[in-house]
Design a protein around this motif. Structure first.
Motif, PDB file in Angstrom:
ATOM      1  N   ASP A   1      -5.476   3.376   8.276  1.00 47.03           N
ATOM      2  CA  ASP A   1      -6.387   4.525   8.326  1.00 47.03           C
ATOM      3  C   ASP A   1      -6.866   4.716   9.760  1.00 47.03           C
ATOM      4  O   ASP A   1      -7.886   4.167  10.186  1.00 47.03           O
ATOM      5  CB  ASP A   1      -7.563   4.275   7.381  1.00 47.03           C
TER       6      ASP A   1
ATOM      7  N   ASP B   1      -5.759   0.634  -2.934  1.00 51.34           N
ATOM      8  CA  ASP B   1      -6.202   2.012  -2.712  1.00 51.34           C
ATOM      9  C   ASP B   1      -7.699   2.122  -2.457  1.00 51.34           C
ATOM     10  O   ASP B   1      -8.160   3.131  -1.897  1.00 51.34           O
ATOM     11  CB  ASP B   1      -5.835   2.889  -3.907  1.00 51.34           C
ATOM     12  N   ASP B   2      -8.470   1.113  -2.861  1.00 46.69           N
ATOM     13  CA  ASP B   2      -9.934   1.192  -2.772  1.00 46.69           C
ATOM     14  C   ASP B   2     -10.527   0.221  -1.748  1.00 46.69           C
ATOM     15  O   ASP B   2     -11.726  -0.074  -1.788  1.00 46.69           O
ATOM     16  CB  ASP B   2     -10.542   0.903  -4.140  1.00 46.69           C
TER      17      ASP B   2
ATOM     18  N   PRO C   1       0.730   4.572   0.136  1.00 45.75           N
ATOM     19  CA  PRO C   1       0.738   5.664   1.108  1.00 45.75           C
ATOM     20  C   PRO C   1       1.372   5.319   2.454  1.00 45.75           C
ATOM     21  O   PRO C   1       1.677   6.222   3.243  1.00 45.75           O
ATOM     22  CB  PRO C   1      -0.755   5.977   1.272  1.00 45.75           C
TER      23      PRO C   1
ATOM     24  N   ARG D   1      -6.696  -3.326   4.413  1.00 47.02           N
ATOM     25  CA  ARG D   1      -6.483  -3.284   2.965  1.00 47.02           C
ATOM     26  C   ARG D   1      -5.851  -4.574   2.423  1.00 47.02           C
ATOM     27  O   ARG D   1      -5.217  -4.563   1.363  1.00 47.02           O
ATOM     28  CB  ARG D   1      -5.652  -2.049   2.576  1.00 47.02           C
TER      29      ARG D   1
ATOM     30  N   TYR E   1       0.864  -1.182   0.000  1.00 47.28           N
ATOM     31  CA  TYR E   1       0.000   0.000   0.000  1.00 47.28           C
ATOM     32  C   TYR E   1       0.902   1.234   0.000  1.00 47.28           C
ATOM     33  O   TYR E   1       1.517   1.577   1.011  1.00 47.28           O
ATOM     34  CB  TYR E   1      -0.919  -0.033   1.209  1.00 47.28           C
TER      35      TYR E   1
END
Length: 318
Positions: free
Chosen positions: A290, A265-266, A51, A252, A49
Protein backbone atom coordinates in the motif's frame (compact mmCIF):
# COMPACT_ATOMS: atom_id res chain seq x y z
CA UNK A 1 30.76 4.14 5.71
CA UNK A 2 29.05 7.42 6.62
CA UNK A 3 27.19 7.28 9.92
CA UNK A 4 23.65 8.50 10.47
CA UNK A 5 22.84 12.16 11.00
CA UNK A 6 22.49 13.19 14.66
CA UNK A 7 18.96 13.03 16.04
CA UNK A 8 17.22 15.54 18.34
CA UNK A 9 17.19 14.74 22.08
CA UNK A 10 14.79 11.90 22.89
CA UNK A 11 14.67 10.65 19.30
CA UNK A 12 16.40 7.37 18.32
CA UNK A 13 19.37 7.77 15.96
CA UNK A 14 18.59 8.00 12.27
CA UNK A 15 19.28 4.99 10.10
CA UNK A 16 21.85 4.66 7.34
CA UNK A 17 20.70 5.83 3.93
CA UNK A 18 20.64 3.55 0.90
CA UNK A 19 22.80 4.15 -2.18
CA UNK A 20 22.14 2.25 -5.41
CA UNK A 21 24.31 2.71 -8.49
CA UNK A 22 25.81 5.81 -6.88
CA UNK A 23 22.42 7.41 -6.18
CA UNK A 24 21.35 8.17 -2.62
CA UNK A 25 17.79 6.90 -2.53
CA UNK A 26 15.18 9.09 -0.86
CA UNK A 27 17.02 12.40 -1.10
CA UNK A 28 14.51 14.91 -2.46
CA UNK A 29 15.11 18.12 -4.42
CA UNK A 30 14.79 19.99 -1.12
CA UNK A 31 17.81 18.09 0.17
CA UNK A 32 15.77 16.26 2.81
CA UNK A 33 16.37 12.52 3.16
CA UNK A 34 13.17 10.55 3.76
CA UNK A 35 12.49 6.86 4.36
CA UNK A 36 12.06 4.89 1.16
CA UNK A 37 9.02 2.95 -0.06
CA UNK A 38 9.67 -0.26 -1.99
CA UNK A 39 6.45 -1.18 -3.83
CA UNK A 40 5.57 -4.84 -4.36
CA UNK A 41 4.69 -6.19 -7.81
CA UNK A 42 4.33 -9.98 -7.83
CA UNK A 43 4.34 -11.74 -11.21
CA UNK A 44 2.54 -14.68 -9.64
CA UNK A 45 -0.94 -16.17 -9.42
CA UNK A 46 -0.68 -17.38 -5.83
CA UNK A 47 0.80 -14.64 -3.62
CA UNK A 48 -0.72 -14.64 -0.12
CA UNK A 49 -2.25 -11.18 -0.73
CA UNK A 50 -4.45 -11.46 -3.80
CA UNK A 51 -4.40 -7.78 -4.93
CA UNK A 52 -0.61 -8.00 -5.33
CA UNK A 53 -0.86 -10.76 -7.96
CA UNK A 54 0.09 -9.28 -11.33
CA UNK A 55 0.77 -12.16 -13.74
CA UNK A 56 -0.56 -10.12 -16.68
CA UNK A 57 2.15 -7.97 -18.27
CA UNK A 58 -0.08 -4.96 -18.77
CA UNK A 59 -1.45 -5.00 -15.23
CA UNK A 60 2.04 -5.39 -13.79
CA UNK A 61 3.36 -2.47 -15.81
CA UNK A 62 0.39 -0.32 -14.77
CA UNK A 63 1.14 -1.21 -11.14
CA UNK A 64 4.75 -0.07 -11.55
CA UNK A 65 3.65 3.25 -13.07
CA UNK A 66 1.13 3.75 -10.27
CA UNK A 67 3.71 2.94 -7.61
CA UNK A 68 6.07 5.56 -9.02
CA UNK A 69 3.30 8.16 -9.20
CA UNK A 70 2.28 7.36 -5.62
CA UNK A 71 5.76 7.94 -4.20
CA UNK A 72 7.63 4.63 -4.32
CA UNK A 73 11.32 4.97 -5.16
CA UNK A 74 11.86 1.23 -5.67
CA UNK A 75 9.67 -1.51 -7.12
CA UNK A 76 10.33 -5.07 -5.93
CA UNK A 77 9.43 -7.68 -8.53
CA UNK A 78 8.77 -11.26 -7.49
CA UNK A 79 8.39 -14.27 -9.74
CA UNK A 80 7.84 -16.99 -7.13
CA UNK A 81 5.63 -17.02 -4.07
CA UNK A 82 7.76 -17.05 -0.91
CA UNK A 83 5.66 -19.69 0.83
CA UNK A 84 4.62 -23.20 -0.05
CA UNK A 85 3.05 -23.53 -3.51
CA UNK A 86 3.38 -25.04 -6.98
CA UNK A 87 6.95 -25.49 -8.19
CA UNK A 88 8.37 -22.70 -10.35
CA UNK A 89 11.67 -23.64 -11.99
CA UNK A 90 14.43 -21.18 -12.83
CA UNK A 91 13.47 -20.84 -16.50
CA UNK A 92 9.88 -19.97 -15.63
CA UNK A 93 10.99 -17.47 -12.99
CA UNK A 94 13.27 -15.78 -15.52
CA UNK A 95 10.43 -15.60 -18.01
CA UNK A 96 8.18 -13.95 -15.45
CA UNK A 97 10.58 -11.25 -14.30
CA UNK A 98 13.36 -10.51 -16.80
CA UNK A 99 11.29 -9.04 -19.69
CA UNK A 100 9.29 -7.07 -17.13
CA UNK A 101 12.43 -5.58 -15.57
CA UNK A 102 13.56 -4.48 -19.02
CA UNK A 103 10.18 -2.81 -19.69
CA UNK A 104 10.20 -0.97 -16.37
CA UNK A 105 13.75 0.19 -16.98
CA UNK A 106 12.72 1.50 -20.40
CA UNK A 107 9.47 3.20 -19.37
CA UNK A 108 10.38 4.38 -15.86
CA UNK A 109 14.11 5.11 -15.95
CA UNK A 110 14.14 6.87 -12.56
CA UNK A 111 12.33 4.08 -10.72
CA UNK A 112 14.82 1.71 -9.11
CA UNK A 113 14.16 -1.97 -9.70
CA UNK A 114 14.63 -4.78 -7.19
CA UNK A 115 14.02 -8.45 -7.89
CA UNK A 116 13.01 -10.88 -5.14
CA UNK A 117 14.89 -14.11 -5.89
CA UNK A 118 17.16 -16.59 -4.14
CA UNK A 119 18.65 -18.00 -7.37
CA UNK A 120 21.98 -16.71 -8.69
CA UNK A 121 20.99 -17.61 -12.26
CA UNK A 122 17.93 -15.39 -12.03
CA UNK A 123 19.97 -12.65 -10.37
CA UNK A 124 22.45 -12.70 -13.24
CA UNK A 125 19.70 -12.28 -15.82
CA UNK A 126 17.80 -9.51 -14.02
CA UNK A 127 20.97 -7.50 -13.41
CA UNK A 128 21.74 -7.75 -17.13
CA UNK A 129 18.21 -6.47 -17.80
CA UNK A 130 18.82 -3.43 -15.61
CA UNK A 131 17.86 -4.34 -12.03
CA UNK A 132 19.50 -2.21 -9.36
CA UNK A 133 19.00 -4.49 -6.35
CA UNK A 134 18.73 -8.23 -5.72
CA UNK A 135 16.41 -9.04 -2.81
CA UNK A 136 17.61 -12.39 -1.49
CA UNK A 137 14.86 -13.25 0.99
CA UNK A 138 16.29 -16.71 1.66
CA UNK A 139 19.50 -15.72 3.41
CA UNK A 140 22.13 -16.82 0.94
CA UNK A 141 20.65 -20.23 0.20
CA UNK A 142 22.47 -19.90 -3.14
CA UNK A 143 25.88 -18.54 -2.05
CA UNK A 144 26.72 -17.42 -5.58
CA UNK A 145 23.93 -14.85 -5.62
CA UNK A 146 25.86 -12.25 -3.63
CA UNK A 147 28.82 -12.80 -5.94
CA UNK A 148 26.63 -11.86 -8.90
CA UNK A 149 25.59 -8.65 -7.14
CA UNK A 150 29.17 -7.82 -6.20
CA UNK A 151 30.51 -8.39 -9.70
CA UNK A 152 27.86 -6.06 -11.12
CA UNK A 153 28.15 -3.46 -8.35
CA UNK A 154 24.41 -3.55 -7.64
CA UNK A 155 22.71 -3.70 -4.26
CA UNK A 156 21.79 -6.83 -2.34
CA UNK A 157 19.45 -7.63 0.54
CA UNK A 158 20.95 -9.77 3.29
CA UNK A 159 18.17 -11.57 5.13
CA UNK A 160 17.65 -13.94 8.07
CA UNK A 161 15.59 -17.12 8.00
CA UNK A 162 17.01 -19.04 10.95
CA UNK A 163 18.20 -21.75 8.59
CA UNK A 164 14.87 -22.23 6.81
CA UNK A 165 15.19 -23.17 3.14
CA UNK A 166 13.25 -21.57 0.27
CA UNK A 167 9.50 -21.95 0.19
CA UNK A 168 9.09 -23.55 3.59
CA UNK A 169 7.02 -22.34 6.53
CA UNK A 170 8.41 -22.12 10.08
CA UNK A 171 7.62 -24.92 12.51
CA UNK A 172 8.32 -24.79 16.26
CA UNK A 173 11.15 -22.33 15.78
CA UNK A 174 13.57 -21.87 18.67
CA UNK A 175 16.70 -19.77 19.13
CA UNK A 176 19.50 -20.05 21.71
CA UNK A 177 19.03 -18.11 24.96
CA UNK A 178 19.93 -14.44 25.03
CA UNK A 179 23.57 -13.60 25.65
CA UNK A 180 24.67 -12.62 29.14
CA UNK A 181 23.84 -9.00 29.87
CA UNK A 182 21.16 -8.81 27.16
CA UNK A 183 18.75 -5.90 27.49
CA UNK A 184 15.85 -8.35 27.37
CA UNK A 185 15.85 -12.09 28.17
CA UNK A 186 13.95 -12.66 24.92
CA UNK A 187 16.88 -11.31 22.89
CA UNK A 188 18.00 -14.76 21.74
CA UNK A 189 16.34 -14.24 18.37
CA UNK A 190 17.85 -10.75 18.14
CA UNK A 191 21.34 -12.11 18.84
CA UNK A 192 20.92 -14.67 16.05
CA UNK A 193 19.59 -12.11 13.59
CA UNK A 194 22.34 -9.59 14.35
CA UNK A 195 25.11 -12.19 14.01
CA UNK A 196 23.67 -13.56 10.76
CA UNK A 197 23.12 -10.15 9.17
CA UNK A 198 26.53 -8.84 10.23
CA UNK A 199 28.28 -11.83 8.68
CA UNK A 200 26.20 -11.74 5.50
CA UNK A 201 26.76 -8.00 5.04
CA UNK A 202 30.51 -8.42 5.53
CA UNK A 203 30.58 -11.12 2.86
CA UNK A 204 28.57 -8.92 0.49
CA UNK A 205 31.08 -6.09 0.89
CA UNK A 206 33.95 -8.54 0.40
CA UNK A 207 32.29 -9.66 -2.84
CA UNK A 208 32.25 -6.08 -4.13
CA UNK A 209 28.86 -4.70 -3.08
CA UNK A 210 29.27 -1.09 -1.86
CA UNK A 211 28.54 -0.97 1.90
CA UNK A 212 25.61 1.44 1.57
CA UNK A 213 24.16 -0.78 -1.17
CA UNK A 214 23.88 -3.64 1.33
CA UNK A 215 20.40 -3.76 2.86
CA UNK A 216 19.89 -5.86 5.98
CA UNK A 217 16.48 -7.38 6.65
CA UNK A 218 15.43 -9.27 9.81
CA UNK A 219 12.83 -10.93 7.55
CA UNK A 220 9.76 -11.07 9.77
CA UNK A 221 7.78 -14.35 9.60
CA UNK A 222 10.60 -16.22 7.80
CA UNK A 223 11.92 -18.80 10.24
CA UNK A 224 10.13 -17.02 13.07
CA UNK A 225 6.92 -17.28 15.03
CA UNK A 226 4.77 -14.27 15.82
CA UNK A 227 6.34 -13.67 19.26
CA UNK A 228 9.80 -13.56 17.67
CA UNK A 229 8.72 -11.24 14.85
CA UNK A 230 7.12 -8.87 17.36
CA UNK A 231 10.27 -8.84 19.47
CA UNK A 232 12.39 -7.93 16.46
CA UNK A 233 10.04 -5.04 15.72
CA UNK A 234 10.52 -3.76 19.28
CA UNK A 235 14.27 -4.02 18.82
CA UNK A 236 14.47 -2.26 15.45
CA UNK A 237 16.95 0.27 16.85
CA UNK A 238 19.45 -2.52 17.54
CA UNK A 239 19.13 -3.70 13.94
CA UNK A 240 19.55 -0.17 12.59
CA UNK A 241 22.67 0.00 14.75
CA UNK A 242 24.41 -2.50 12.48
CA UNK A 243 25.27 0.51 10.33
CA UNK A 244 23.73 -0.68 7.06
CA UNK A 245 20.47 0.50 5.48
CA UNK A 246 17.69 -1.43 7.21
CA UNK A 247 14.83 -2.93 5.20
CA UNK A 248 11.54 -3.76 6.88
CA UNK A 249 9.18 -6.09 4.99
CA UNK A 250 6.15 -5.88 7.28
CA UNK A 251 3.31 -5.45 4.86
CA UNK A 252 0.20 -7.51 5.76
CA UNK A 253 2.35 -10.33 7.17
CA UNK A 254 1.12 -13.13 9.39
CA UNK A 255 2.60 -11.68 12.58
CA UNK A 256 0.36 -8.66 12.02
CA UNK A 257 -2.63 -10.86 11.25
CA UNK A 258 -2.09 -13.12 14.25
CA UNK A 259 -1.64 -10.12 16.54
CA UNK A 260 -5.01 -8.72 15.52
CA UNK A 261 -6.88 -11.85 14.41
CA UNK A 262 -7.22 -10.59 10.85
CA UNK A 263 -6.88 -11.99 7.34
CA UNK A 264 -4.46 -10.38 4.82
CA UNK A 265 -7.15 -8.12 3.34
CA UNK A 266 -7.72 -6.47 6.74
CA UNK A 267 -4.13 -5.96 7.93
CA UNK A 268 -3.46 -2.44 6.64
CA UNK A 269 -3.84 -0.57 9.94
CA UNK A 270 -1.71 -3.11 11.80
CA UNK A 271 0.94 -2.86 9.09
CA UNK A 272 0.99 0.92 9.30
CA UNK A 273 1.34 0.86 13.09
CA UNK A 274 4.32 -1.49 12.75
CA UNK A 275 5.73 0.72 10.00
CA UNK A 276 5.57 3.82 12.18
CA UNK A 277 7.31 2.04 15.07
CA UNK A 278 10.10 0.79 12.82
CA UNK A 279 10.58 4.15 11.11
CA UNK A 280 10.79 5.92 14.48
CA UNK A 281 13.60 3.55 15.45
CA UNK A 282 15.70 4.11 12.33
CA UNK A 283 14.57 1.69 9.61
CA UNK A 284 15.05 3.30 6.22
CA UNK A 285 13.36 1.16 3.52
CA UNK A 286 9.85 -0.32 3.70
CA UNK A 287 8.56 -3.01 1.36
CA UNK A 288 4.86 -2.29 0.97
CA UNK A 289 1.69 -3.33 -0.83
CA UNK A 290 0.00 0.00 0.00
CA UNK A 291 2.24 2.75 -1.31
CA UNK A 292 0.19 5.87 -0.61
CA UNK A 293 -0.68 4.95 2.98
CA UNK A 294 2.89 3.87 3.71
CA UNK A 295 4.33 7.03 2.18
CA UNK A 296 2.08 9.20 4.35
CA UNK A 297 2.96 7.34 7.53
CA UNK A 298 6.68 7.61 6.80
CA UNK A 299 6.38 11.31 6.00
CA UNK A 300 4.58 11.92 9.29
CA UNK A 301 7.22 10.01 11.25
CA UNK A 302 9.93 12.03 9.50
CA UNK A 303 8.25 15.28 10.58
CA UNK A 304 7.93 14.10 14.18
CA UNK A 305 11.58 13.02 14.15
CA UNK A 306 12.45 16.54 12.91
CA UNK A 307 13.93 15.17 9.70
CA UNK A 308 11.50 17.11 7.51
CA UNK A 309 9.39 20.25 8.00
CA UNK A 310 5.59 20.22 8.08
CA UNK A 311 3.98 20.77 4.70
CA UNK A 312 2.44 23.92 6.23
CA UNK A 313 2.57 25.39 9.71
CA UNK A 314 -0.03 28.13 9.83
CA UNK A 315 -2.09 27.14 12.86
CA UNK A 316 -1.77 29.80 15.54
CA UNK A 317 0.23 32.03 13.21
CA UNK A 318 -2.34 33.25 10.72
Amino acid sequence: MTGPDPAPPGVPPAGTSLVLRGREVGRGPDGVLRPVVMAIVNRTTDSFYAPARRPDDGAALDAAHRAWADGAQIVDVGGVRAGVGPEVDEAEEIGRVVPFVARVREELPDLLVSVDTWRSGVAREVVAAGADLVNDTWAGHDPALVEVAGAAGVGVVCSHTGGAVPRTDPYRVEYPPASDGAADPRDGVLDDVVATLRAAAARAVACGVPPRSVLVDPTHDFGKNTWQSLHLLRRTAALAGLGYPLLMALSRKDFVGESLGLAPDDRLEGTLAATALAAWQGATVFRAHDVVATRRVLDMVAVVRDEAPPHAALRGLA
